[in-house]
Design a protein around this motif. Structure first.
Motif, PDB file in Angstrom:
ATOM      1  N   HIS A  86      -1.960  73.649  17.892  1.00 29.83           N
ATOM      2  CA  HIS A  86      -1.516  72.665  18.686  1.00 29.83           C
ATOM      3  C   HIS A  86      -1.545  71.139  17.924  1.00 29.83           C
ATOM      4  O   HIS A  86      -2.489  70.947  17.382  1.00 29.83           O
ATOM      5  N   ASP A  87      -0.387  70.454  18.053  1.00 33.61           N
ATOM      6  CA  ASP A  87      -0.487  69.260  17.499  1.00 33.61           C
ATOM      7  C   ASP A  87      -0.668  67.954  18.696  1.00 33.61           C
ATOM      8  O   ASP A  87       0.237  68.061  19.543  1.00 33.61           O
ATOM      9  N   ILE A  88      -1.606  67.428  18.779  1.00 32.35           N
ATOM     10  CA  ILE A  88      -2.007  66.587  19.606  1.00 32.35           C
ATOM     11  C   ILE A  88      -1.699  65.076  19.042  1.00 32.35           C
ATOM     12  O   ILE A  88      -2.351  64.161  18.518  1.00 32.35           O
ATOM     13  N   ASP A  89      -0.329  64.612  19.427  1.00 35.61           N
ATOM     14  CA  ASP A  89       0.089  63.243  18.810  1.00 35.61           C
ATOM     15  C   ASP A  89       0.708  62.309  20.014  1.00 35.61           C
ATOM     16  O   ASP A  89       1.300  61.624  19.664  1.00 35.61           O
ATOM     17  N   TYR A  90       0.207  62.392  21.110  1.00 34.50           N
ATOM     18  CA  TYR A  90       0.565  61.625  22.282  1.00 34.50           C
ATOM     19  C   TYR A  90      -0.434  61.699  23.405  1.00 34.50           C
ATOM     20  O   TYR A  90      -1.054  62.749  23.593  1.00 34.50           O
TER      21      TYR A  90
ATOM     22  N   SER B  27      -2.426  57.614  11.671  1.00 33.87           N
ATOM     23  CA  SER B  27      -1.159  56.863  11.873  1.00 33.87           C
ATOM     24  C   SER B  27      -0.052  57.790  12.558  1.00 33.87           C
ATOM     25  O   SER B  27       0.856  57.237  12.911  1.00 33.87           O
ATOM     26  N   HIS B  28      -0.164  59.073  11.915  1.00 39.45           N
ATOM     27  CA  HIS B  28       1.176  59.866  12.363  1.00 39.45           C
ATOM     28  C   HIS B  28       2.492  59.254  11.619  1.00 39.45           C
ATOM     29  O   HIS B  28       3.358  58.958  12.480  1.00 39.45           O
ATOM     30  N   SER B  29       2.609  58.931  10.313  1.00 40.81           N
ATOM     31  CA  SER B  29       3.590  58.164   9.948  1.00 40.81           C
ATOM     32  C   SER B  29       4.632  58.985   9.176  1.00 40.81           C
ATOM     33  O   SER B  29       4.248  59.753   8.620  1.00 40.81           O
TER      34      SER B  29
ATOM     35  N   PRO C 265      -0.251  66.796   8.406  1.00 42.64           N
ATOM     36  CA  PRO C 265       0.315  65.636   8.482  1.00 42.64           C
ATOM     37  C   PRO C 265       1.182  65.338   9.637  1.00 42.64           C
ATOM     38  O   PRO C 265       1.847  66.452   9.935  1.00 42.64           O
ATOM     39  N   GLY C 266       1.501  64.220  10.210  1.00 37.03           N
ATOM     40  CA  GLY C 266       2.604  64.082  11.066  1.00 37.03           C
ATOM     41  C   GLY C 266       3.952  64.250  10.438  1.00 37.03           C
ATOM     42  O   GLY C 266       3.970  63.823   9.442  1.00 37.03           O
ATOM     43  N   TYR C 267       4.874  64.757  11.240  1.00 38.22           N
ATOM     44  CA  TYR C 267       6.292  65.074  10.658  1.00 38.22           C
ATOM     45  C   TYR C 267       6.034  65.845   9.366  1.00 38.22           C
ATOM     46  O   TYR C 267       7.303  66.039   8.787  1.00 38.22           O
TER      47      TYR C 267
ATOM     48  N   SER D 153      -7.567  67.788  11.907  1.00 40.34           N
ATOM     49  CA  SER D 153      -7.025  66.505  11.769  1.00 40.34           C
ATOM     50  C   SER D 153      -5.741  66.450  11.764  1.00 40.34           C
ATOM     51  O   SER D 153      -5.082  67.306  10.857  1.00 40.34           O
ATOM     52  N   HIS D 154      -4.830  65.461  12.713  1.00 42.43           N
ATOM     53  CA  HIS D 154      -3.624  65.420  12.530  1.00 42.43           C
ATOM     54  C   HIS D 154      -3.271  63.938  12.174  1.00 42.43           C
ATOM     55  O   HIS D 154      -2.500  63.021  12.638  1.00 42.43           O
ATOM     56  N   SER D 155      -4.120  63.536  11.158  1.00 44.29           N
ATOM     57  CA  SER D 155      -4.050  61.955  10.610  1.00 44.29           C
ATOM     58  C   SER D 155      -4.408  61.049  11.810  1.00 44.29           C
ATOM     59  O   SER D 155      -4.820  61.234  12.772  1.00 44.29           O
TER      60      SER D 155
ATOM     61  N   ILE E 116       2.721  74.312  18.562  1.00 42.16           N
ATOM     62  CA  ILE E 116       3.083  73.897  20.093  1.00 42.16           C
ATOM     63  C   ILE E 116       2.300  72.367  20.386  1.00 42.16           C
ATOM     64  O   ILE E 116       1.224  72.243  20.297  1.00 42.16           O
ATOM     65  N   HIS E 117       3.201  71.431  20.688  1.00 43.94           N
ATOM     66  CA  HIS E 117       2.724  70.320  21.162  1.00 43.94           C
ATOM     67  C   HIS E 117       2.484  70.387  22.659  1.00 43.94           C
ATOM     68  O   HIS E 117       3.369  70.791  23.539  1.00 43.94           O
ATOM     69  N   PRO E 118       1.350  70.107  23.016  1.00 35.87           N
ATOM     70  CA  PRO E 118       0.912  70.358  24.648  1.00 35.87           C
ATOM     71  C   PRO E 118       1.356  68.840  25.318  1.00 35.87           C
ATOM     72  O   PRO E 118       0.716  68.594  26.239  1.00 35.87           O
TER      73      PRO E 118
HETATM   74 ZN   LIG Z   1       2.424  65.340  15.037  1.00 34.66          ZN
END
Ligand SMILES: [Zn+2]
Length: 629
Positions: free
Chosen positions: A308-312, A375-377, A435-437, A371-373, A524-526
């Protein structure tokens, strides 16, 4: 009423006009609004990491690392030990698929093995005596595998002439009934890709063979052979591939193919795997003592990692529901968390005290935290490397727009996010990064190593043409292997139709990968529950019986231990002995032995099912005995 409405409108218009005038004319008022946008969430008394990161300069891996030990498995006869021979690609794919091997530069020593892979080429410029010995080898019953063959040995491999060209974009299995090839029933297995002909005018360099004595095993679209086989009377065989497989493997794994994949994600793309599976089949059918190493823990058919990517901000809260689902199914998953302590264009600074509470919940539920960074740039791939002294809270990467991020470094994103996660949880180290994206800077492998990470999940499996994890090299390049591994993504949650409607196709992909013990990873983004939650629940239920489902770290730790297992076989009066050396004990490892072997070592921790011998606890110096018919 009309008058009141008119007065209201006049006041409203005046108000808007005054607001625009103030914003437009008063820059001092406008600027503070921007500054407040990238404010920092400050955890009291938290500062770090206090150490500094130093990346060691590159140091080429020596072939000698793989040139000792017992004479067992495939002999890789390395005829060119210089920088450009790409042998690491061959070695890494052999290790991935569990094909035992040893490197030689001496022809006589190599030819003591049943199967010899001559790398990276055979041509007329080679030493005459060596060529004569190679010629004799299959005539005496040995199996000779080569690639990029040109010159006096052409007839040994059963062809007359060879043409090199970069116009071959694919190769197709021609002899579908051949015992080495009949397992390849999928359309994408029967046709493997080297480049996308619609995007590129030229493909990788290939050798096309013609004037064959027998039938080709694989052909290019122009009819020339990509893979030839010649059988000899005494049981010996000779095979010639039309591409440098070590080079091709490193191009694939470095994400540098000429966009050879047929779809980027959410499907099956086995082009690299097919080649290594053919070599594995040649080996196991050519050596009476061939044992290969299983690729999945506990003799399951495939490994599944749910990530899972938690970026929100909302995703942080929803992650608890996913973790509860996983716990109820008795599986663990990996949570890549963006430690977002800076409010910017993208989102709020959601890595805060309440996020830490959720983090602790995930940790106590035995989920992997990764870790998912920060800045998620989108620009992470172009970030400067950084000085290695980036620290919270002074490290200050700000996403200003989709096209601009300021203040970020490759090392900063890695070391500061790891620190901020480890600062609040005590039960596990942070060793995985995404990393993001999936923005992937070339320096990422050595940056991961230098900052204490061991595993990346940075690419889609299709884009690297393999459904397997693999070891990374310095700069994602050709010369130096690092103790860092990649676990690519198979299925994601953004493509339409919505995930729950793609459940059948995701299960179908998993079954295709399960045919050879591959790796299946989903992202899967939750950000929502709904169809994503439904997909995950349905997928676990449908795949549970055949899959080993666990967090990325659990599988990766096992994979690294497996990567360091060495073994060889000795004959004794009753049959054979399998001798195992391993630096650390490893659980649930499977050895695939010849079909007619029966394990005679009485132990509750060793279980044979068919040709699979599952060993519950593999320790250094262990010997397992077999009787052979
Ligand atoms: Zn992400």
């Amino acid at each position: 009423m009309k008058i009141i409405r008119s007065i209201f409108l006049v006041v409203l218009l005046f108000g808007i006009g005054y607001f625009l005038f103030k914003v437009g004319s008063d820059k001092d008022k406008f600027v503070p609004t921007l500054i407040s946008v990238d404010s920092v969430y400050k955890f009291p008394n938290v500062k770090g990491p206090m150490d500094s990161t130093v990346i060691a300069p590159t140091h080429r891996t020596s072939w000698k690392k793989y040139a000792d030990g017992e004479s067992y498995g495939v002999a890789i006869l390395l005829l060119d030990t210089n920088d450009n021979s790409n042998w690491l690609g061959l070695v890494h794919t052999f290790k991935t698929f569990g094909i035992p091997f040893r490197i030689y530069t001496n022809v006589d020593s190599a030819l003591k093995h049943d199967v010899v892979y001559v790398y990276p080429y055979i041509n007329g410029a080679m030493d005459r005596t060596a060529l004569a010995k190679l010629t004799n080898f299959p005539q005496k019953g040995g199996t000779l595998i080569a690639q990029c063959v040109e010159g006096v040995l052409n007839p040994v491999f059963g062809f007359n002439s060879m043409i090199t060209t970069n116009k071959n974009f694919s190769a197709q299995i021609a002899d579908t009934n051949n015992p080495l090839l009949k397992e390849f029933t999928d359309r994408k297995e029967r046709k493997i890709m080297f480049a996308d002909p619609e995007l590129f005018k030229e493909s990788e360099g290939t050798y096309g063979y013609s004037g064959l004595m027998g039938n080709p095993l694989m052909v290019y679209p122009n009819g020339q052979a990509f893979l030839t086989e010649r059988d000899f009377k005494g049981g010996g065989r000779a095979f010639a591939f039309g591409i440098n497989i070590g080079y091709y493997a490193l191009v694939c794994e470095g994400g540098r193919t000429l966009q050879a994949w047929r779809s980027y994600v959410n499907s099956y793309e086995p082009s690299l795997d097919v080649l290594i599976r053919i070599i594995k089949n040649i080996y196991t059918s050519s050596s009476k003592t061939a044992i290969t190493l299983g690729t999945v823990p506990n003799n399951k058919r495939l490994t599944v990692c749910i990530t899972h990517d938690i970026d929100y901000s909302r995703a942080m809260i929803n992650s608890m529901d996913y973790a509860k689902l996983e716990k109820s199914k008795n599986v663990t998953a990996t949570y890549f968390i963006q430690t977002k302590y800076i409010k910017d264009y993208n989102d709020d600074d959601f890595y805060n005290d309440s996020a830490v509470g959720i983090l602790r919940f995930l940790d106590s539920a035995k989920m992997e935290i990764a870790s998912h960074s920060i800045s998620h740039s989108r620009q992470y791939m172009d970030f400067p490397l950084g000085k290695g002294n980036e620290r919270y809270p002074s490290y200050h990467p700000v996403v200003k727009s989709p096209k601009l991020t300021t203040g970020g470094t490759v090392l900063g994103e890695l070391r500061v996010s790891k620190f901020l996660l480890e600062n609040f949880i005590k039960n596990q180290p942070i060793v995985s990064f995404r990393p993001g994206y999936l923005a992937y800077p070339p320096s990422l492998p050595q940056a991961l190593q230098a900052t204490g990470y061991k595993y990346g999940s940075d690419l889609t499996a299709n884009s690297v043409l393999t459904q397997m994890p693999y070891q990374l090299n310095y700069d994602n390049s050709y010369d130096e292997e690092l103790p860092v591994f990649e676990f690519p993504i198979t299925i994601e949650d953004r493509e339409l139709p919505e995930m729950d409607k793609r459940l059948d196709s995701a299960v179908a992909v998993a079954y295709k990968i399960s045919k050879y013990g591959g790796f299946w990873c989903t992202l899967i983004h939750p950000d929502i529950l709904g169809f994503k939650y439904k997909f995950e629940e349905g997928f676990i239920d449908r795949i549970h019986d055949i899959a080993y489902i666990c967090s990325m770290r659990e599988f990766a730790d096992w994979w690294v231990m497996r990567n360091n297992v060495h073994y060889f076989v000795r004959k004794n009066t009753n049959g054979y002995e399998l001798h195992i050396n391993t630096p650390v004990a490893i659980d649930n490892l499977t050895f695939f032995v010849p079909a007619e072997w029966t394990c005679t070592s009485a132990s509750q921790t060793i279980k044979q099912t068919g040709n699979a011998v599952l060993v519950k606890n593999v320790t250094n110096g262990m010997t397992i005995n077999f009787a052979a018919k």
